[in-house]
Motif scaffolding. Sequence first.
Motif, PDB file in Angstrom:
ATOM      1  N   CYS A   1       0.824  -1.215   0.000  1.00  0.00           N
ATOM      2  CA  CYS A   1       0.000   0.000   0.000  1.00  0.00           C
ATOM      3  C   CYS A   1       0.856   1.263   0.000  1.00  0.00           C
ATOM      4  O   CYS A   1       0.395   2.316  -0.416  1.00  0.00           O
ATOM      5  CB  CYS A   1      -0.929   0.016   1.210  1.00  0.00           C
ATOM      6  N   THR A   2       2.090   1.154   0.441  1.00  0.00           N
ATOM      7  CA  THR A   2       2.952   2.329   0.515  1.00  0.00           C
ATOM      8  C   THR A   2       3.516   2.706  -0.858  1.00  0.00           C
ATOM      9  O   THR A   2       3.957   3.827  -1.046  1.00  0.00           O
ATOM     10  CB  THR A   2       4.139   2.113   1.479  1.00  0.00           C
ATOM     11  N   HIS A   3       3.525   1.754  -1.800  1.00  0.00           N
ATOM     12  CA  HIS A   3       4.104   2.099  -3.109  1.00  0.00           C
ATOM     13  C   HIS A   3       3.233   1.756  -4.306  1.00  0.00           C
ATOM     14  O   HIS A   3       3.482   2.235  -5.410  1.00  0.00           O
ATOM     15  CB  HIS A   3       5.508   1.485  -3.270  1.00  0.00           C
ATOM     16  N   THR A   4       2.201   0.929  -4.136  1.00  0.00           N
ATOM     17  CA  THR A   4       1.340   0.595  -5.279  1.00  0.00           C
ATOM     18  C   THR A   4       0.079   1.445  -5.228  1.00  0.00           C
ATOM     19  O   THR A   4      -0.654   1.417  -4.243  1.00  0.00           O
ATOM     20  CB  THR A   4       0.937  -0.898  -5.251  1.00  0.00           C
ATOM     21  N   GLU A   5      -0.148   2.204  -6.316  1.00  0.00           N
ATOM     22  CA  GLU A   5      -1.336   3.050  -6.344  1.00  0.00           C
ATOM     23  C   GLU A   5      -2.534   2.201  -6.762  1.00  0.00           C
ATOM     24  O   GLU A   5      -2.541   1.665  -7.871  1.00  0.00           O
ATOM     25  CB  GLU A   5      -1.126   4.175  -7.353  1.00  0.00           C
ATOM     26  N   PRO A   6      -3.526   2.044  -5.907  1.00  0.00           N
ATOM     27  CA  PRO A   6      -4.670   1.209  -6.294  1.00  0.00           C
ATOM     28  C   PRO A   6      -5.526   1.894  -7.349  1.00  0.00           C
ATOM     29  O   PRO A   6      -5.647   3.114  -7.353  1.00  0.00           O
ATOM     30  CB  PRO A   6      -5.453   1.030  -4.991  1.00  0.00           C
ATOM     31  N   ALA A   7      -6.103   1.085  -8.245  1.00  0.00           N
ATOM     32  CA  ALA A   7      -7.081   1.615  -9.205  1.00  0.00           C
ATOM     33  C   ALA A   7      -8.450   1.540  -8.539  1.00  0.00           C
ATOM     34  O   ALA A   7      -8.577   1.038  -7.425  1.00  0.00           O
ATOM     35  CB  ALA A   7      -7.055   0.775 -10.471  1.00  0.00           C
TER      36      ALA A   7
ATOM     37  N   SER B   1     -14.169   0.022  -5.574  1.00  0.00           N
ATOM     38  CA  SER B   1     -13.342   0.348  -4.410  1.00  0.00           C
ATOM     39  C   SER B   1     -11.900   0.556  -4.847  1.00  0.00           C
ATOM     40  O   SER B   1     -11.366  -0.199  -5.651  1.00  0.00           O
ATOM     41  CB  SER B   1     -13.395  -0.780  -3.381  1.00  0.00           C
ATOM     42  N   ARG B   2     -11.279   1.607  -4.310  1.00  0.00           N
ATOM     43  CA  ARG B   2      -9.883   1.900  -4.623  1.00  0.00           C
ATOM     44  C   ARG B   2      -9.003   1.378  -3.486  1.00  0.00           C
ATOM     45  O   ARG B   2      -8.369   2.143  -2.766  1.00  0.00           O
ATOM     46  CB  ARG B   2      -9.700   3.406  -4.785  1.00  0.00           C
ATOM     47  N   CYS B   3      -9.012   0.048  -3.297  1.00  0.00           N
ATOM     48  CA  CYS B   3      -8.232  -0.544  -2.217  1.00  0.00           C
ATOM     49  C   CYS B   3      -7.586  -1.819  -2.736  1.00  0.00           C
ATOM     50  O   CYS B   3      -8.250  -2.639  -3.377  1.00  0.00           O
ATOM     51  CB  CYS B   3      -9.141  -0.860  -1.033  1.00  0.00           C
ATOM     52  N   LEU B   4      -6.304  -2.005  -2.426  1.00  0.00           N
ATOM     53  CA  LEU B   4      -5.604  -3.200  -2.911  1.00  0.00           C
ATOM     54  C   LEU B   4      -6.234  -4.484  -2.383  1.00  0.00           C
ATOM     55  O   LEU B   4      -6.092  -5.542  -2.989  1.00  0.00           O
ATOM     56  CB  LEU B   4      -4.123  -3.150  -2.515  1.00  0.00           C
ATOM     57  N   LEU B   5      -6.944  -4.391  -1.264  1.00  0.00           N
ATOM     58  CA  LEU B   5      -7.644  -5.574  -0.748  1.00  0.00           C
ATOM     59  C   LEU B   5      -8.659  -6.080  -1.756  1.00  0.00           C
ATOM     60  O   LEU B   5      -9.040  -7.242  -1.742  1.00  0.00           O
ATOM     61  CB  LEU B   5      -8.380  -5.245   0.555  1.00  0.00           C
ATOM     62  N   GLN B   6      -9.127  -5.164  -2.635  1.00  0.00           N
ATOM     63  CA  GLN B   6     -10.150  -5.531  -3.618  1.00  0.00           C
ATOM     64  C   GLN B   6      -9.531  -5.797  -4.994  1.00  0.00           C
ATOM     65  O   GLN B   6     -10.254  -5.958  -5.977  1.00  0.00           O
ATOM     66  CB  GLN B   6     -11.200  -4.414  -3.741  1.00  0.00           C
ATOM     67  N   HIS B   7      -8.200  -5.835  -5.070  1.00  0.00           N
ATOM     68  CA  HIS B   7      -7.536  -6.108  -6.351  1.00  0.00           C
ATOM     69  C   HIS B   7      -8.018  -7.461  -6.874  1.00  0.00           C
ATOM     70  O   HIS B   7      -8.026  -8.440  -6.136  1.00  0.00           O
ATOM     71  CB  HIS B   7      -6.020  -6.132  -6.137  1.00  0.00           C
ATOM     72  N   PRO B   8      -8.441  -7.501  -8.153  1.00  0.00           N
ATOM     73  CA  PRO B   8      -9.028  -8.742  -8.667  1.00  0.00           C
ATOM     74  C   PRO B   8      -8.080  -9.949  -8.593  1.00  0.00           C
ATOM     75  O   PRO B   8      -8.549 -11.082  -8.495  1.00  0.00           O
ATOM     76  CB  PRO B   8      -9.385  -8.407 -10.125  1.00  0.00           C
TER      77      PRO B   8
END
Length: 344
Positions: free
Chosen positions: A300-306, A316-323
């Motif tokens: 989360c500190t370096h990957t910008e979520p879509a 949702s713009r959260c890496l937890l929801q990354h497909p």
Amino acid sequence: MDSAPLLQVEDLRVEFATADGAVEAVSGVNFAVAANQTVAVVGESGSGKSVTALAVLQLLDGGRISGGRVLWEDRDLAGMDRAGMRRIRGNDIAMIFQDPMTSLDPLYTVGHQIVEAIRLHRKVSKRAARERAVELLEQVGIPDPRSRVDAYPHQLSGGQRQRVMIAIAIACSPRLLIADEPTTALDVTIEAQVLELLRNLQREYETALLLVTHDVGVVAEMADWVVVFYAGQVVEQGPTAQVLGDPRHPYTAALLAAVPSPTTDKALPLAAIGGAVPGLRDMPSGCRFHPRCSRAWDDCTHTEPALYALPGGRQSRCLLQHPDRSPADETAGELAGTAGRESA
Ligand SMILES: Nc1ncnc2c1ncn2[C@@H]1O[C@H](COP(=O)(O)OP(=O)(O)OP(=O)(O)O)[C@@H](O)[C@H]1O
Ligand SMILES: [Mg+2]
């Protein structure tokens, strides 16, 4: 969404020129409003809600749209000239501002101001427009409208002034009403009345409503769809009941946890979100919420979520929801995140 959108904001960016160079207040915002729908925009102070609303109508003071599109039916308002915008503003899309005192002219009667608003877009006589003004005042619940039409803004209460603003906004039956914190200057009883009025007008005129608020209670009561803003971005959006009932972004969850509920003991401190919204000049890398997020991990500190698409049209713009993320990753990630915070 049931019908085709009236308004479609696509990847909107807004910049302000300052003495120290340009700052970006809105960084790629996407949402849509369908006919007859109420969309609420919610988020902490400074998250870009007003700037977005003003950008839609090209009312930015000192700012400019630096990217994206604002589609109204098939036209892009972002590139429209002044004359074109004047035809749209007040006629197709009207706006209600937070503070009625700054948007009503103290030198003219409220009737005069409503008449002007009507005659700007409709070819009607002054007399007919004045009759319409009286009707509108009655409709927004001003007592004795035939005499109040000649009142000056300072002769009305705060709640009445906000009703006059609403009368001006609906004077030309706009298809979209943008209301930026329309009730924050009002006390709670008047707030409830004004919200009720907006709801009734919307039902009667089938107007779409874009409601900017920082009050989750107002969202729950009014909106079909909710767009959650954080630091100039949309972090989550979806049908109101689903987003409020089962948030898919830690920021939304924190925002909901910070809301006082009737069952909360008033003496207990609220679960306020720790830390503050970042300044426009020092946006965190990766996810903009990560420094305040209880579920953040290294990525989360370096990957910008879509803005990831979720079932039911939610996003949702959260890496937890990354497909591509599996539940196993989540456990590992969160452990890493927790360890990171404890050692920090
Ligand atoms: N004219 C301006 N010049 C420079 N920066 C601006 C200007 N107007 C707004 N901003 C900045 O843009 C950001 C977003 O402001 P905005 O008014 O949209 O916030 P908001 O979400 O509406 O907050 P609030 O809930 O307090 O109304 C803020 O950081 C603000 O300081
Ligand atoms: Mg605002």
